[in-house]
Motif scaffolding. Structure first.
Motif, PDB file in Angstrom:
ATOM      1  N   GLU A  94       7.143   6.340 -11.781  1.00  0.00           N
ATOM      2  CA  GLU A  94       5.771   5.820 -11.926  1.00  0.00           C
ATOM      3  C   GLU A  94       4.880   6.270 -10.769  1.00  0.00           C
ATOM      4  O   GLU A  94       3.782   6.778 -10.980  1.00  0.00           O
ATOM      5  CB  GLU A  94       5.812   4.286 -12.032  1.00  0.00           C
TER       6      GLU A  94
ATOM      7  N   THR B  56       1.920   9.013 -11.154  1.00  0.00           N
ATOM      8  CA  THR B  56       0.554   8.535 -10.902  1.00  0.00           C
ATOM      9  C   THR B  56      -0.113   9.360  -9.805  1.00  0.00           C
ATOM     10  O   THR B  56      -1.253   9.808  -9.949  1.00  0.00           O
ATOM     11  CB  THR B  56       0.575   7.037 -10.498  1.00  0.00           C
TER      12      THR B  56
ATOM     13  N   SER C 209       1.711   0.902   0.140  1.00  0.00           N
ATOM     14  CA  SER C 209       2.173   0.503  -1.205  1.00  0.00           C
ATOM     15  C   SER C 209       3.122   1.559  -1.759  1.00  0.00           C
ATOM     16  O   SER C 209       3.274   2.644  -1.171  1.00  0.00           O
ATOM     17  CB  SER C 209       0.963   0.380  -2.141  1.00  0.00           C
ATOM     18  N   GLY C 210       3.731   1.251  -2.896  1.00  0.00           N
ATOM     19  CA  GLY C 210       4.550   2.265  -3.561  1.00  0.00           C
ATOM     20  C   GLY C 210       3.743   3.531  -3.780  1.00  0.00           C
ATOM     21  O   GLY C 210       4.170   4.647  -3.449  1.00  0.00           O
ATOM     22  N   ILE C 211       2.545   3.358  -4.335  1.00  0.00           N
ATOM     23  CA  ILE C 211       1.660   4.506  -4.596  1.00  0.00           C
ATOM     24  C   ILE C 211       1.284   5.194  -3.277  1.00  0.00           C
ATOM     25  O   ILE C 211       1.351   6.421  -3.153  1.00  0.00           O
ATOM     26  CB  ILE C 211       0.377   4.008  -5.316  1.00  0.00           C
TER      27      ILE C 211
ATOM     28  N   GLY D 146      -3.275  -3.309   5.618  1.00  0.00           N
ATOM     29  CA  GLY D 146      -3.708  -4.593   6.134  1.00  0.00           C
ATOM     30  C   GLY D 146      -2.945  -5.109   7.337  1.00  0.00           C
ATOM     31  O   GLY D 146      -3.103  -6.273   7.696  1.00  0.00           O
TER      32      GLY D 146
ATOM     33  N   LYS E 189       2.345  -2.125   8.758  1.00  0.00           N
ATOM     34  CA  LYS E 189       2.198  -1.245   7.589  1.00  0.00           C
ATOM     35  C   LYS E 189       1.625   0.105   8.000  1.00  0.00           C
ATOM     36  O   LYS E 189       2.040   1.149   7.485  1.00  0.00           O
ATOM     37  CB  LYS E 189       1.322  -1.915   6.534  1.00  0.00           C
TER      38      LYS E 189
ATOM     39  N   TYR F 284      -7.798  -2.166   7.373  1.00  0.00           N
ATOM     40  CA  TYR F 284      -9.005  -2.565   6.625  1.00  0.00           C
ATOM     41  C   TYR F 284      -9.425  -4.001   6.922  1.00  0.00           C
ATOM     42  O   TYR F 284     -10.539  -4.400   6.603  1.00  0.00           O
ATOM     43  CB  TYR F 284      -8.826  -2.320   5.117  1.00  0.00           C
TER      44      TYR F 284
ATOM     45  N   TYR G 137     -14.974  -1.659  -3.514  1.00  0.00           N
ATOM     46  CA  TYR G 137     -15.031  -0.491  -2.616  1.00  0.00           C
ATOM     47  C   TYR G 137     -15.887   0.650  -3.151  1.00  0.00           C
ATOM     48  O   TYR G 137     -16.042   1.660  -2.474  1.00  0.00           O
ATOM     49  CB  TYR G 137     -13.606   0.051  -2.374  1.00  0.00           C
TER      50      TYR G 137
ATOM     51  N   ILE H 181      -7.665   4.072  -9.457  1.00  0.00           N
ATOM     52  CA  ILE H 181      -6.491   3.773 -10.303  1.00  0.00           C
ATOM     53  C   ILE H 181      -6.148   2.282 -10.284  1.00  0.00           C
ATOM     54  O   ILE H 181      -5.213   1.870 -10.953  1.00  0.00           O
ATOM     55  CB  ILE H 181      -5.253   4.601  -9.892  1.00  0.00           C
TER      56      ILE H 181
ATOM     57  N   GLN I 163      -8.050  -4.088  -8.009  1.00  0.00           N
ATOM     58  CA  GLN I 163      -7.722  -5.333  -7.311  1.00  0.00           C
ATOM     59  C   GLN I 163      -8.974  -6.028  -6.784  1.00  0.00           C
ATOM     60  O   GLN I 163      -8.974  -7.231  -6.561  1.00  0.00           O
ATOM     61  CB  GLN I 163      -6.769  -5.051  -6.151  1.00  0.00           C
TER      62      GLN I 163
ATOM     63  N   THR J 245      -8.360   6.560 -14.073  1.00  0.00           N
ATOM     64  CA  THR J 245      -7.346   6.816 -15.101  1.00  0.00           C
ATOM     65  C   THR J 245      -6.302   5.701 -15.127  1.00  0.00           C
ATOM     66  O   THR J 245      -6.114   4.984 -14.140  1.00  0.00           O
ATOM     67  CB  THR J 245      -6.564   8.132 -14.863  1.00  0.00           C
TER      68      THR J 245
ATOM     69  N   LEU K 225      -2.182   5.406 -16.460  1.00  0.00           N
ATOM     70  CA  LEU K 225      -1.056   6.208 -16.949  1.00  0.00           C
ATOM     71  C   LEU K 225      -0.398   5.575 -18.181  1.00  0.00           C
ATOM     72  O   LEU K 225      -0.029   6.249 -19.134  1.00  0.00           O
ATOM     73  CB  LEU K 225      -0.039   6.350 -15.806  1.00  0.00           C
TER      74      LEU K 225
ATOM     75  N   MET L 127       5.928  -9.133  -4.092  1.00  0.00           N
ATOM     76  CA  MET L 127       4.866  -8.173  -4.432  1.00  0.00           C
ATOM     77  C   MET L 127       3.496  -8.835  -4.305  1.00  0.00           C
ATOM     78  O   MET L 127       2.567  -8.255  -3.760  1.00  0.00           O
ATOM     79  CB  MET L 127       5.100  -7.729  -5.883  1.00  0.00           C
TER      80      MET L 127
ATOM     81  N   SER M 250       2.261  -9.301  -0.930  1.00  0.00           N
ATOM     82  CA  SER M 250       2.146  -8.001  -0.257  1.00  0.00           C
ATOM     83  C   SER M 250       3.048  -7.961   0.987  1.00  0.00           C
ATOM     84  O   SER M 250       2.688  -7.391   1.999  1.00  0.00           O
ATOM     85  CB  SER M 250       0.689  -7.695   0.093  1.00  0.00           C
TER      86      SER M 250
ATOM     87  N   HIS N  17       5.748  -6.316   1.272  1.00  0.00           N
ATOM     88  CA  HIS N  17       6.658  -5.168   1.152  1.00  0.00           C
ATOM     89  C   HIS N  17       5.996  -3.885   1.646  1.00  0.00           C
ATOM     90  O   HIS N  17       4.777  -3.792   1.740  1.00  0.00           O
ATOM     91  CB  HIS N  17       7.054  -4.987  -0.319  1.00  0.00           C
TER      92      HIS N  17
END
Ligand code: NAP
Length: 325
Positions: free
Chosen positions: A122, A126, A150-152, A172, A176, A191, A220, A237, A240, A262, A264, A312, A315, A317
Motif C-alpha cells: 500500500e 501510493t 507515517s507509513g507513507i 509532530g 519522529k 509542525y 494545509y 492523498i 485529516q 488521488t 488508490l 494508530m 499516532s 507509531h
C-alpha cells in the motif's frame, strides 16, 4: 476462516475476530493464506463508519497483506501454489485468507521477511504512483512530505532520496523527526512548533518544494500553495484536516503550479495492476538491493487489531503497524 469483522462501526472495540465463510477466488484471482496484514488510515475510517469498501470489495478491513498462494482461480498465469507474495487489496487483509486479483500480487522481495512484506504494497504503490507517476519528482528537486514518520512518509523519504531528491518532512515530535533523519530526510520541521512554509523557505533559499505529498488536506491547502516552488506540484492523498477549502487560483497561476488528488483503493483493476507492475519494475530492485527498506513500528497478533487501531489513532507509531496471523 477467521477475519476481523465490523458488526457495528465505532471505537476500536468494534473490531471483532470472528469465523466467516472462506473467500472463493474468481477468474483472474488467487487465494492467499495470509501471514500478515498492516494497518492503514483507511482501516480506521472504515471501522468508524466513514469509508465503505468499494463495490465488490471484501467487507473486512485490510488494504495489503503478505502470505502464501494456496489456490489459483481460472486464467491466472505466472503464479503458482506455494509462492510467497505480498498484495495490494481493496479490502479483506485482516483475515486468515483473502482472494486477490493476480495483477495486485508482488513477490516477497529478497531480503525482506514474509511478515515484514505485508507493510509494503500500500505505501509503496501510493508513494510511487503519486510522487513519481503523478507529480514526476526528479533528481535534485525538493520533496516536502507531510507526516514524515507515517507509513507513507517513511517510504516517501526513502524513495525520494533514492532518486537523488532533497527531502523535507513535517512531523509532530523530535523523536519522529529523528527517525525521519535516519531514513535520509534533509530538512526536519516540527509542525507543532514551526511554520512549515517559513521553515522550508529558510532551508531552500526561498525556492520552496517542487513536489508536496500532503496528508492533511483543507487545513494545509493555502499554506501548501505558499510552500510550492515555481512549477511545483501538490498531490493531496489525505484529508485529516478536512476536505473543503478555498483554492487561491492567483497563487497557482503565479507559480504555474498544479494540484492533484488521488485515492488508490477505488481505482479500477487495470489501473491498480499497472501501478503494481511499475512498482515491481522500479521499486522492488531498490528494496532487494537494500536501498529502501520497510519501516515497521511493531507486529501485533491480528486478533489484537483493536490495540493496533488505538495505537494508530494516538499516532504513537513510526512506520507501519503489522498484524500477524
Ligand atoms: N489517497 C490514497 O490513496 C492514500 C493511500 C494511503 C494512505 N493515504 C493517507 O495517507 C495518510 C498517511 O497514511 P498512513 O497509513 O501512513 O497513516 P499514519 O501512519 O497514521 O500517518 C498519519 C500521519 O499524518 C500526520 N499528520 C497528522 N496531522 C498532521 C499535520 N497537521 N501536519 C503534518 N502531519 C500531520 C501524522 O504526523 P504525527 O504523527 O507526527 O502527528 C502522521 O505521520 C493518511 O491520511 C491516509 O489516509 C492515502
Amino acid at each position: 476462516m477467521r477475519a476481523i469483522t465490523i458488526p457495528k462501526p465505532g471505537d476500536p472495540d468494534a473490531l471483532v475476530w470472528a469465523e466467516v465463510p472462506d473467500p472463493v477466488p474468481g477468474e483472474g484471482e488467487v487465494l492467499v493464506e495470509v501471514a500478515a496484514s498492516a494497518v492503514n488510515g483507511a482501516d480506521v475510517l472504515q471501522r468508524r463508519g466513514f469509508y465503505d469498501p468499494p463495490p465488490g470489495a471484501s467487507p473486512y478491513p485490510g488494504l495489503e497483506c503478505s502470505g502464501r498462494i494456496v489456490e489459483l482461480g481460472s486464467g491466472v498465469a505466472g503464479w503458482a501454489v506455494g509462492d510467497e507474495v505480498c498484495a495490494l487489496l481493496s479490502g479483506g487483509g485482516y483475515a486468515t485468507r483473502v482472494a486477490v486479483p493476480a495483477g495486485q500480487l508482488l513477490p516477497v522481495p529478497k531480503g525482506v521477511g514474509l511478515v515484514e512484506a505485508a507493510g509494503l504494497p500500500e505505501v509503496v504503490s501510493t508513494v510511487w504512483s503519486n510522487v513519481f507517476q503523478v507529480a514526476h519528482l526528479r533528481p535534485r528537486e525538493t520533496l516536502l512530505a507531510h507526516g514524515g514518520s507515517s507509513g507513507i512518509g517513511t517510504m516517501a523519504i526513502q524513495l525520494a532520496k533514492a532518486v537523488g531528491a532533497t527531502v523535507a518532512v513535517t512531523a509532530g515530535s523530535a523523536e519522529k523527526l529523528a527517525a525521519c533523519r535516519e531514513l535520509g530526510a534533509d530538512v526536519l520541521i516540527d509542525y507543532r512548533e514551526q511554520d512549515f512554509v517559513a521553515a522550508l523557505a529558510d532551508a531552500t533559499e526561498g525556492r520552496g518544494a517542487d513536489v508536496i505529498l500532503d496528508v492533511v488536506g483543507a487545513k494545509y491547502l493555502d499554506r501548501n500553495l505558499d510552500a510550492l516552488a515555481v512549477n511545483g506540484r501538490l498531490v493531496v492523498i489525505g484529508m485529516q484536516g478536512g476536505a473543503k477549502a478555498e483554492l487561491n487560483l492567483g497563487k497557482l497561476l503565479a507559480k504555474r503550479a498544479a494540484v492533484a488528488a488521488t485515492s488508490l483503493r477505488a481505482r479500477p483493476l487495470d489501473e491498480k495492476a499497472a501501478i503494481v507492475a511499475s512498482v515491481r519494475e522500479h521499486v522492488w530492485p531498490l528494496i532487494e538491493s537494500g536501498v529502501v527498506r520497510p519501516v515497521v513500528d511493531r507486529v501485533l497478533p491480528m486478533a489484537e487489531a483493536a490495540e493496533a487501531h488505538r495505537l494508530m489513532e494516538s499516532s504513537g507509531h513510526i512506520g507501519k503497524i503489522l498484524l500477524a496471523v
